[in-house]
Every structure is written in structure tokens, then in C-alpha cells.
Design an enzyme around this catalytic site. Structure first.
Site, PDB file in Angstrom:
ATOM      1  N   PHE A 171       6.784  -7.898  13.918  1.00  0.00           N
ATOM      2  CA  PHE A 171       5.439  -7.321  13.942  1.00  0.00           C
ATOM      3  C   PHE A 171       4.484  -8.021  12.985  1.00  0.00           C
ATOM      4  O   PHE A 171       3.351  -7.648  12.874  1.00  0.00           O
ATOM      5  CB  PHE A 171       5.497  -5.820  13.611  1.00  0.00           C
ATOM      6  CG  PHE A 171       6.479  -5.078  14.491  1.00  0.00           C
ATOM      7  CD1 PHE A 171       6.464  -5.248  15.856  1.00  0.00           C
ATOM      8  CD2 PHE A 171       7.403  -4.234  13.925  1.00  0.00           C
ATOM      9  CE1 PHE A 171       7.363  -4.572  16.664  1.00  0.00           C
ATOM     10  CE2 PHE A 171       8.307  -3.536  14.724  1.00  0.00           C
ATOM     11  CZ  PHE A 171       8.293  -3.712  16.089  1.00  0.00           C
TER      12      PHE A 171
ATOM     13  N   TRP B 175      -0.277  -1.110  16.794  1.00  0.00           N
ATOM     14  CA  TRP B 175      -0.089  -2.090  15.724  1.00  0.00           C
ATOM     15  C   TRP B 175       1.332  -2.654  15.747  1.00  0.00           C
ATOM     16  O   TRP B 175       1.547  -3.825  15.435  1.00  0.00           O
ATOM     17  CB  TRP B 175      -0.364  -1.425  14.372  1.00  0.00           C
ATOM     18  CG  TRP B 175      -0.087  -2.285  13.181  1.00  0.00           C
ATOM     19  CD1 TRP B 175      -0.937  -3.166  12.571  1.00  0.00           C
ATOM     20  CD2 TRP B 175       1.140  -2.359  12.424  1.00  0.00           C
ATOM     21  NE1 TRP B 175      -0.325  -3.781  11.504  1.00  0.00           N
ATOM     22  CE2 TRP B 175       0.956  -3.294  11.390  1.00  0.00           C
ATOM     23  CE3 TRP B 175       2.374  -1.722  12.525  1.00  0.00           C
ATOM     24  CZ2 TRP B 175       1.948  -3.599  10.467  1.00  0.00           C
ATOM     25  CZ3 TRP B 175       3.365  -2.026  11.608  1.00  0.00           C
ATOM     26  CH2 TRP B 175       3.146  -2.954  10.594  1.00  0.00           C
ATOM     27  N   HIS B 176       2.302  -1.827  16.151  1.00  0.00           N
ATOM     28  CA  HIS B 176       3.692  -2.262  16.137  1.00  0.00           C
ATOM     29  C   HIS B 176       4.010  -3.293  17.223  1.00  0.00           C
ATOM     30  O   HIS B 176       4.948  -4.083  17.056  1.00  0.00           O
ATOM     31  CB  HIS B 176       4.630  -1.061  16.299  1.00  0.00           C
ATOM     32  CG  HIS B 176       4.792  -0.258  15.050  1.00  0.00           C
ATOM     33  ND1 HIS B 176       3.883   0.685  14.661  1.00  0.00           N
ATOM     34  CD2 HIS B 176       5.764  -0.270  14.097  1.00  0.00           C
ATOM     35  CE1 HIS B 176       4.284   1.235  13.519  1.00  0.00           C
ATOM     36  NE2 HIS B 176       5.419   0.671  13.153  1.00  0.00           N
ATOM     37  N   GLY B 177       3.286  -3.263  18.311  1.00  0.00           N
ATOM     38  CA  GLY B 177       3.598  -4.225  19.351  1.00  0.00           C
ATOM     39  C   GLY B 177       2.714  -4.079  20.565  1.00  0.00           C
ATOM     40  O   GLY B 177       2.128  -3.014  20.809  1.00  0.00           O
TER      41      GLY B 177
END
Length: 468
Positions: free
Chosen positions: A468, A322-324
Site C-alpha cells: 500500500f 486508501w488501502h487499495g
């Protein structure tokens, strides 16, 4: 428009003044919605249409769920919403990552389409996607009723203080606040103003001045010995904490000045004793979202030890992704999943330790220090450019090859070190400003932080989580 930009410093007071000067609650909300879309348009005007489209789809699905009783149709509606939300997120955030991964795996028969190379990531898409999904799932589970007002729902998704970097809002928490006219209270101005100043101080005076040392080490880790690598990692650990906590405090403070409450996102995570404790303190809105909508949906810890361990690894791996769109984030997430799995397996043995030993202050201090350093190893993967670079740096940190510090850090690096003692108290105190506290005490503290913020203001760096 960064929170630490001069454009925000004129935008927010103008919105605040106009908002409180309007007697009609309905018109106030329309003003906030327009201000939120303007705020987002300052990043990229075309992506406002994507935000509106996403909000409209989720609103429509929610209304359909409200009048649909057939279980299979309700599931189809949820599937349609999730497909829309995650499909948009995957297209903009993960398309390039998917094709590059196929290339790494040697699958050259699938060529990367030209459009993929031109994708621009809409700021905050990971956050507002989670807003929509949580709303639809909560309506499906009948935890909340579907929102009738399109304006209120769109404002819930687009509310500008938290739009681009959280905290992640839940409809059951925020939407009811839109149904009642917000009161203009002095205590909200005190709390809000203090948190905004605290957040700017954390970002500008602390995080931005830790960044040069972290960047220096992580850009060329092979140049440095073990002690220098650890020092650079400590710098990044506190940089990302002050950066994100500062962003959250500005968001919470801005909302408070407008009469709204949004949840806290940090509770001094670096004093955590263990990793469950850490995730109760770090990015709380994300960890609770993953718990409620992913971990519990997979079965949580109800289906035996091995499935619990599997669920922890899946949830944290996806939380990292989800962060990257990079395998470094996945590795970071899986590492934390592994920490949690080991802690889960060790729990029966930990419980056998006599309480007077397990709860002794010295034992808790040792456990907190160990937790912090394992978290720092995780930050190596989060910050590094590749998994191989992270593995090499971690090996150099764990296998000593020199303990002297030979580089000269910029002078400003030492400012945060001197401020750490007072900031620990401020982080907690900022959430507990009450009428019983003398106004001069809060005013003096805010004045000192504001002075340090102004005198250290330079070429401000972007907030890390805005990416993000």
C-alpha cells in the site's frame, strides 16, 4: 528489501555502526538520508526521483506558506500541494481502477490508455503522500512552522524505518527530533533490539505460518463449510495483525536504535470493546490522520446526527480506498463506517444502562467477542478478490452449512496458537522495557523469540502493508 530479508539484516547494522561512529550531527543526518534513498532504491531506483520530487514540492510550498499572509493565496498554495500529492497518488494507484470501473458501468466510449496498463505502483506511496499532506495542512493551520532545512524535511519524508509501511509520521512529532543531536543511550538499544526481534517473531513465526491456512480458504471459499470458513477468517485476522504489528515494531525498534521515537501503531486491537475503541487501537497513525485531516475538515460530529453519519461513511470509505484500488477495500471501509454509525446512534441507549452493568467484566468480554467477530466479517471483504466473493463467503459463514473441520492444516499453523498467550504480554511489554527490568529477563525472552524465528524462517512472505 523486506524487513525480514537477509539484505536488511546486513543493511541495518552497517547503517547503525556508521551512524553512531560519526560525531557530526549534520553528517549523520546526511548519512540517514542517503541510506533511506538507497533503501527505497532497492525496490525501484527510478521511483527515488518521484520521492524527491514530491518532497521538494511540499518543502517549497511550506516555505511559501511561511512568508504568505493573504488567506486566498495560502489556500491556493495548500490546494496546489494537495493536487500534486493526490494527483501523483491517483495516477499511479487509481488510474487503472478508474478506467476498469468505467468499463464495468458500461461507459465504453472512454478507452483505457495503453500507458495505464503498464503502471507500476511505487511502494509506500500511500504513506509518504500522507506525510506531505499533513505537513502542509499543519503549516497552513499554523500548528507548526515551515521547516527551513531541506535536508531535514526530506529525511522526515524518507526516513527508512517507516518509509514503505508506516507508521504514518507527523512533522510536529518527528521533525523536532532532527533539530537536536540524538543521544546514544543503552535503554534505546535495549528497547530497539527487543522490538526488532519481537517484530520479526510476529512476522516470521506467526503471520507467515498463519498465511497458508488463510490462503487455502480464501482462494476457494466454495470448497469449505461454515466452521472451516470461520477458521480461515480467524487465521487471516491474526495473520494481518501479526504481519502489520510486526512491521510496525521493527520500524519503531529500528528508529529507537538510531535514537528516534516514532509513534506506536497498535494497542491490542482484538480486545476492543466497540468500533471507536477498535480504531483507537488498530493502525493508530492512519485512524488519527483520517480524523484530524478529513473527518474534522468535513465537520466531524458538530453539525448534527445525520451529517455525522455521513462523515463517518465518507471517511471510512476513503480510508478503505486508501488501502487499495479495489471495490473490496471500499466495501471494507464502508462496513466499518456503518459499524461506527450504528454505534453512534446506539450511544444514547447504551448510556442509559446502569454503569455497574455496562462496565461489568462479563459485559465487556461479551462486547469484545462481538466486536472481534464483526471485525472478522470486515476482513472477509478486505481479503476477498471481489465484493461478490466476499458476500457469498459471508453468507456461508452466517448461514451454517457444516461445523466439522475436514481439511488438514499444515503443522506449522498450530505454532501461532500456542504462542498467542505469551504474545499478548509481549506486545505491551516490548514498549515498556526499562532499566528496572532485569536484563536477563529481556535477554531470555528475546532469545526464545529469536530461536523460534530462526527455526521457522522459510520462504518469507512480503509484509501485507508494503503493497500500500
Amino acid at each position: 528489501m523486506w524487513f525480514n530479508s537477509f539484505s536488511f539484516l546486513w543493511f541495518f547494522p552497517v547503517v547503525l555502526a556508521a551512524y553512531w561512529s560519526i560525531p557530526s550531527w549534520r553528517v549523520r543526518k546526511l548519512l540517514l538520508l542517503a541510506a533511506s534513498y538507497f533503501f527505497y532504491a532497492c525496490w525501484s531506483a527510478p521511483f527515488v526521483l518521484l520521492l524527491i520530487l514530491s518532497s521538494t514540492i511540499d518543502y517549497s510550498v511550506g516555505r511559501a506558506l511561511a512568508v504568505t499572509e493573504d488567506p486566498s493565496k495560502r489556500k491556493l498554495l495548500v490546494a496546489a500541494s494537495c493536487s500534486s500529492n493526490f494527483g501523483i497518488l491517483a495516477t499511479f494507484k487509481y488510474a487503472g481502477f478508474a478506467f476498469s470501473t468505467l468499463s464495468i458501468l458500461g461507459i465504453h466510449s472512454i478507452a483505457t490508455p495503453a500507458w495505464v496498463t503498464h503502471i507500476v505502483l511505487p511502494v509506500g506511496i500511500s504513506f509518504y503522500t500522507f506525510h506531505g499532506v499533513s505537513y502542509i495542512v499543519d503549516v497552513y493551520r499554523r500548528r507548526i512552522e515551515a521547516e527551513r532545512s531541506l535536508t531535514d524535511f526530506m529525511l522526515f519524508v524518507a526516513f527508512f524505518p517507516q518509509l514503505v509501511a508506516g507508521p504514518i509520521l507527523r512533522a510536529w512529532y518527528f521533525v523536532p527530533q532532527l533539530h537536536a543531536k540524538r543521544a546514544n543511550r543503552q535503554i534505546d538499544w535495549l528497547r530497539g533490539g527487543f522490538l526488532i526481534i519481537l517484530g520479526l517473531f510476529q512476522k516470521v513465526a506467526l503471520a507467515d505460518n498463519l498465511a497458508p491456512l488463510a490462503n487455502l480458504v480464501f482462494e476457494q471459499p466454495g470448497r469449505f463449510n461454515t466452521a472451516e470458513l470461520w477458521l480461515g477468517t480467524y487465521a487471516f485476522a491474526f495473520q494481518i495483525y501479526f504481519d502489520f504489528a510486526g512491521c510496525s515494531n521493527i520500524a519503531i525498534g529500528s528508529a529507537r536504535a538510531l535514537g528516534f521515537e516514532i509513534p506506536e501503531n497498535f494497542r491490542m486491537p482484538y480486545i476492543a470493546v466497540g468500533f471507536r475503541d477498535f480504531w483507537r487501537r488498530w493502525h493508530i497513525s492512519l485512524s488519527t490522520w483520517l480524523r484530524d485531516y478529513l473527518y474534522f475538515s468535513l465537520g466531524g460530529s458538530r453539525r448534527g446526527t445525520w451529517l455525522t453519519l455521513r462523515n463517518l461513511l465518507i471517511v471510512m470509505g476513503l480510508g478503505g480506498l486508501w488501502h487499495g484500488a479495489n471495490w473490496t477495500f471500499v466495501a471494507w471501509g464502508i462496513l466499518h463506517g456503518t459499524y461506527l454509525a450504528i454505534e453512534h446512534l446506539a450511544e444514547p441507549w447504551i448510556r442509559r444502562i446502569p454503569p455497574f452493568l455496562r462496565q461489568a467484566r462479563a459485559a465487556r468480554v461479551v462486547a469484545a467477542i462481538a466486536t472481534f467477530h464483526l471485525v472478522c466479517i470486515g476482513w472477509v471483504f478486505f481479503r476477498s478478490r471481489s465484493v461478490s466473493a466476499a458476500l457469498s463467503m459471508t453468507a456461508a459463514m452466517l448461514l451454517p452449512n457444516g461445523m466439522s473441520v475436514n481439511f488438514n492444516a499444515p503443522a506449522m499453523i498450530y505454532l501461532p496458537i500456542g504462542a498467542l498467550a505469551i504474545i499478548a504480554a509481549l506486545i505491551t511489554a516490548g514498549r515498556n522495557v526499562t532499566a528496572r527490568v532485569p536484563a536477563w529477563a529481556w535477554g531470555a525472552t528475546a532469545a526464545v523469540m529469536l530461536f523460534l524465528t530462526i527455526t521457522t524462517w522459510g520462504d518469507s512472505n512480503e509484509f501485507i502493508y508494503f503493497r500500500f
